[in-house]
Write a protein that holds these residues in place. Structure first.
Motif, PDB file in Angstrom:
ATOM      1  N   ALA A 119      16.246  20.329  23.432  1.00 21.41           N
ATOM      2  CA  ALA A 119      15.177  20.902  23.206  1.00 21.41           C
ATOM      3  C   ALA A 119      15.334  22.229  22.331  1.00 21.41           C
ATOM      4  O   ALA A 119      14.385  22.737  21.742  1.00 21.41           O
ATOM      5  CB  ALA A 119      14.528  21.153  24.327  1.00 21.41           C
ATOM      6  N   GLY A 120      16.473  22.894  22.320  1.00 18.84           N
ATOM      7  CA  GLY A 120      16.752  24.206  21.778  1.00 18.84           C
ATOM      8  C   GLY A 120      16.100  24.438  20.363  1.00 18.84           C
ATOM      9  O   GLY A 120      15.418  25.259  20.275  1.00 18.84           O
ATOM     10  N   PRO A 121      16.387  23.382  19.272  1.00 18.03           N
ATOM     11  CA  PRO A 121      15.875  23.909  18.029  1.00 18.03           C
ATOM     12  C   PRO A 121      14.316  23.679  17.957  1.00 18.03           C
ATOM     13  O   PRO A 121      13.928  24.207  16.951  1.00 18.03           O
ATOM     14  CB  PRO A 121      16.598  22.723  17.329  1.00 18.03           C
ATOM     15  CG  PRO A 121      17.749  22.226  18.135  1.00 18.03           C
ATOM     16  CD  PRO A 121      17.289  22.481  19.594  1.00 18.03           C
ATOM     17  N   TRP A 122      13.736  23.191  18.874  1.00 13.25           N
ATOM     18  CA  TRP A 122      12.485  23.391  18.780  1.00 13.25           C
ATOM     19  C   TRP A 122      11.621  24.293  19.447  1.00 13.25           C
ATOM     20  O   TRP A 122      10.342  24.617  19.341  1.00 13.25           O
ATOM     21  CB  TRP A 122      11.722  21.818  19.174  1.00 13.25           C
ATOM     22  CG  TRP A 122      12.367  20.892  18.448  1.00 13.25           C
ATOM     23  CD1 TRP A 122      13.433  19.995  18.674  1.00 13.25           C
ATOM     24  CD2 TRP A 122      11.984  20.389  17.096  1.00 13.25           C
ATOM     25  NE1 TRP A 122      13.763  19.269  17.608  1.00 13.25           N
ATOM     26  CE2 TRP A 122      13.011  19.257  16.547  1.00 13.25           C
ATOM     27  CE3 TRP A 122      11.027  20.633  16.212  1.00 13.25           C
ATOM     28  CZ2 TRP A 122      12.575  18.731  15.564  1.00 13.25           C
ATOM     29  CZ3 TRP A 122      10.927  20.208  15.099  1.00 13.25           C
ATOM     30  CH2 TRP A 122      11.671  19.135  14.723  1.00 13.25           C
ATOM     31  N   LEU A 123      12.256  24.989  20.420  1.00 11.27           N
ATOM     32  CA  LEU A 123      11.573  25.931  21.253  1.00 11.27           C
ATOM     33  C   LEU A 123      11.166  27.442  20.438  1.00 11.27           C
ATOM     34  O   LEU A 123      10.238  27.973  20.672  1.00 11.27           O
ATOM     35  CB  LEU A 123      12.526  26.641  22.291  1.00 11.27           C
ATOM     36  CG  LEU A 123      12.969  25.235  23.154  1.00 11.27           C
ATOM     37  CD1 LEU A 123      14.007  25.881  24.183  1.00 11.27           C
ATOM     38  CD2 LEU A 123      11.711  24.632  23.833  1.00 11.27           C
ATOM     39  N   ASP A 124      11.736  27.652  19.284  1.00  8.67           N
ATOM     40  CA  ASP A 124      11.353  28.709  18.508  1.00  8.67           C
ATOM     41  C   ASP A 124      10.036  28.372  17.686  1.00  8.67           C
ATOM     42  O   ASP A 124       9.611  29.030  17.052  1.00  8.67           O
ATOM     43  CB  ASP A 124      12.410  29.125  17.443  1.00  8.67           C
ATOM     44  CG  ASP A 124      13.602  29.666  18.075  1.00  8.67           C
ATOM     45  OD1 ASP A 124      13.586  30.109  19.353  1.00  8.67           O
ATOM     46  OD2 ASP A 124      14.859  29.564  17.628  1.00  8.67           O
TER      47      ASP A 124
END
Length: 215
Positions: A119-124
């Protein structure tokens, strides 16, 4: 947080989908799984089915695109009248541009993440989306068992969403035994297929899921 229950017509009677949809008046939206037998190994509905469903129900449609090249096809589902169009991050060439095209066509834009997709790359980029779908099974087939290891991902996404007006959806193995756990982890939008349409009274099943998610 509001709770939304979305029965998936992937588990409905394909010979009487309109009649089955009429049996779930308590649902918030109807979940429509569009699969192309390329991105996932299954083939289901296309745009004509969505257009026809819009003619026979007043319930809004959340179209989940499990297809290659959603950049090309997703805006058409929004133009047809779907309330939400969700596409997979793994399939999109330019997810932000696709989300903006969906929004420009009048629908909410959702991004879906497979179990193995961080999920990390999409949280920004959350401000570009109206919904994040955390898949709790591998996409492609209904009736699969819920993957409890996805609860940490749900918590991670919820922690970043915070007070933003972004729906956090879960899809896969959602039923009476799992909905409370996903709600506790932070989900607010729940896709349920076999646990609804496998019940003799699908609308009672919808109401029961809502009760369990709000208890």
């Amino acid at each position: 947080m509001a709770v939304r229950i979305e029965p998936s017509i992937l588990s409905a009677d394909f010979t009487a989908i309109a009649a089955d949809v009429a049996r779930i008046p308590s649902a918030d939206l109807v979940h429509v799984d569009v699969m192309d037998n390329h991105f996932v190994p299954n083939l289901t509905f296309g745009l004509p089915m969505v257009e026809r469903l819009l003619q026979v129900t007043d319930l809004p449609l959340d179209v989940h695109l499990m297809i290659d090249d959603p950049d090309r096809w997703a805006p058409g589902f929004a133009e047809a009248g779907a309330a939400v169009v969700t596409f997979h991050a793994e399939a999109a060439k330019d997810a932000v541009a696709t989300a903006r095209a969906i929004r420009s066509a009048g629908a909410k834009a959702g991004v879906a993440l497979k179990p193995g997709t961080p999920a990390g790359p999409w949280l920004d980029r959350l401000d570009e989306f109206d919904q994040v779908l955390v898949m709790t099974v591998e996409p492609g087939f209904g009736g699969q068992a819920f993957q409890p290891e996805m609860l940490d991902k749900i918590r991670q996404v919820r922690g970043t969403i915070g007070d933003r007006d972004v729906w956090l959806q879960v899809d896969g193995g959602i039923g009476p035994a799992t909905i409370a756990r996903t709600r506790e982890a932070g989900a607010d939008t729940f896709v349920a297929g076999s646990s609804v349409f496998g019940d003799a009274d699908p609308d009672a099943a919808v109401r029961r899921l809502r009760e369990l998610a709000t208890a």
